[in-house]
Design an enzyme around this catalytic site. Structure first.
Site, PDB file in Angstrom:
ATOM      1  N   ALA A 166       0.838  -1.201   0.000  1.00 39.93           N
ATOM      2  CA  ALA A 166       0.000   0.000   0.000  1.00 39.93           C
ATOM      3  C   ALA A 166       0.872   1.249   0.000  1.00 39.93           C
ATOM      4  CB  ALA A 166      -0.925   0.003   1.220  1.00 39.93           C
ATOM      5  N   ASP A 167       0.337   2.313  -0.573  1.00 39.00           N
ATOM      6  CA  ASP A 167       1.031   3.604  -0.564  1.00 39.00           C
ATOM      7  C   ASP A 167      -0.010   4.708  -0.465  1.00 39.00           C
ATOM      8  OD1 ASP A 167       3.529   5.205  -0.922  1.00 39.00           O
ATOM      9  OD2 ASP A 167       2.421   5.945  -2.664  1.00 39.00           O
ATOM     10  N   THR A 168       0.140   5.567   0.536  1.00 38.49           N
ATOM     11  CA  THR A 168      -0.818   6.645   0.771  1.00 38.49           C
ATOM     12  C   THR A 168      -0.157   7.997   0.566  1.00 38.49           C
ATOM     13  OG1 THR A 168      -2.023   5.297   2.394  1.00 38.49           O
ATOM     14  CG2 THR A 168      -2.407   7.671   2.447  1.00 38.49           C
TER      15      THR A 168
END
Length: 206
Positions: free
Chosen positions: A86-88
């Site tokens: 995941a990457d936010t």
């Protein structure tokens, strides 16, 4: 009980996974994240068009980073357990706001967000074997109009320093937020409903 390998050392993501009763082995990725659209476009060339073709702009940045992290860990683990990457990012007017380098950078970001509606985007990649699922989820967050005193006191808590956009909605930063449209979990760092639905598709396909 559903088990995954989480390609992230984020305590917030780990807590969210545990919140839905899943277990997660933590394997931090060594993937070198892209920081802008130009870098993401260059990375896109490594993949089949069908995988990243639907993403552009900031969405592409999130998608490339999430996929890269998951692939890096999948190579290392080589197990049959699904890997979640995941990457936010926080973005306003096309500008990506990462983690602040220092207190002054945090102050500038919070001034920029004050009184405005920004977007929090999380790229989610779920991999098992040759199967790769990839989505980007967007939540709109509106900040109150903040005073300089409020910004200073929030920075003094130390909370902004390890967070994209210089705030954490799950902590003291909740007082900065007037409203949100979309997934709250996404703002924390992982859109749980999306992850759950992706896992159902992955299990069905295998």
């Amino acid at each position: 009980m559903t088990a995954i390998i989480l390609a992230s050392a984020s305590p917030r993501r780990r807590e969210l996974i545990h919140q839905i009763g899943w277990t997660a082995d933590i394997e931090k990725s060594c993937f070198h994240e892209v920081s802008d659209v130009a870098e993401a476009e260059d990375k896109r060339k490594r993949y089949p068009a069908s995988l990243l073709d639907s993403f552009s702009g900031v969405d592409l940045v999130c998608a490339v980073n999430a996929l890269g992290k998951a692939e890096d860990v999948l190579k290392e683990t080589g197990t049959g357990i699904p890997v979640l990457g995941a990457d936010t990012v926080v973005t306003l007017n096309g500008k990506i706001l990462g983690k602040p380098e220092d207190e002054e950078a945090a102050r500038q970001m919070l001034r920029f967000l004050s009184g405005n509606t920004h977007q929090v985007k999380t790229g989610v990649a779920l991999l098992k074997g040759d199967r790769k699922l990839l989505q980007v989820v967007t939540t709109s967050v509106t900040f109150r109009k903040l005073t300089e005193d409020e910004i200073g006191k929030y920075i003094a808590t130390g909370e902004p320093m390890d967070k994209a956009g210089s705030y954490g909605i799950q902590g003291k930063g909740t007082l900065l937020v007037e409203s949100i449209t979309g997934s709250y979990d996404n703002v924390v760092g992982l859109p749980l409903v999306t992850v759950y639905e992706m896992m159902k598709v992955l299990q069905k396909d295998l």
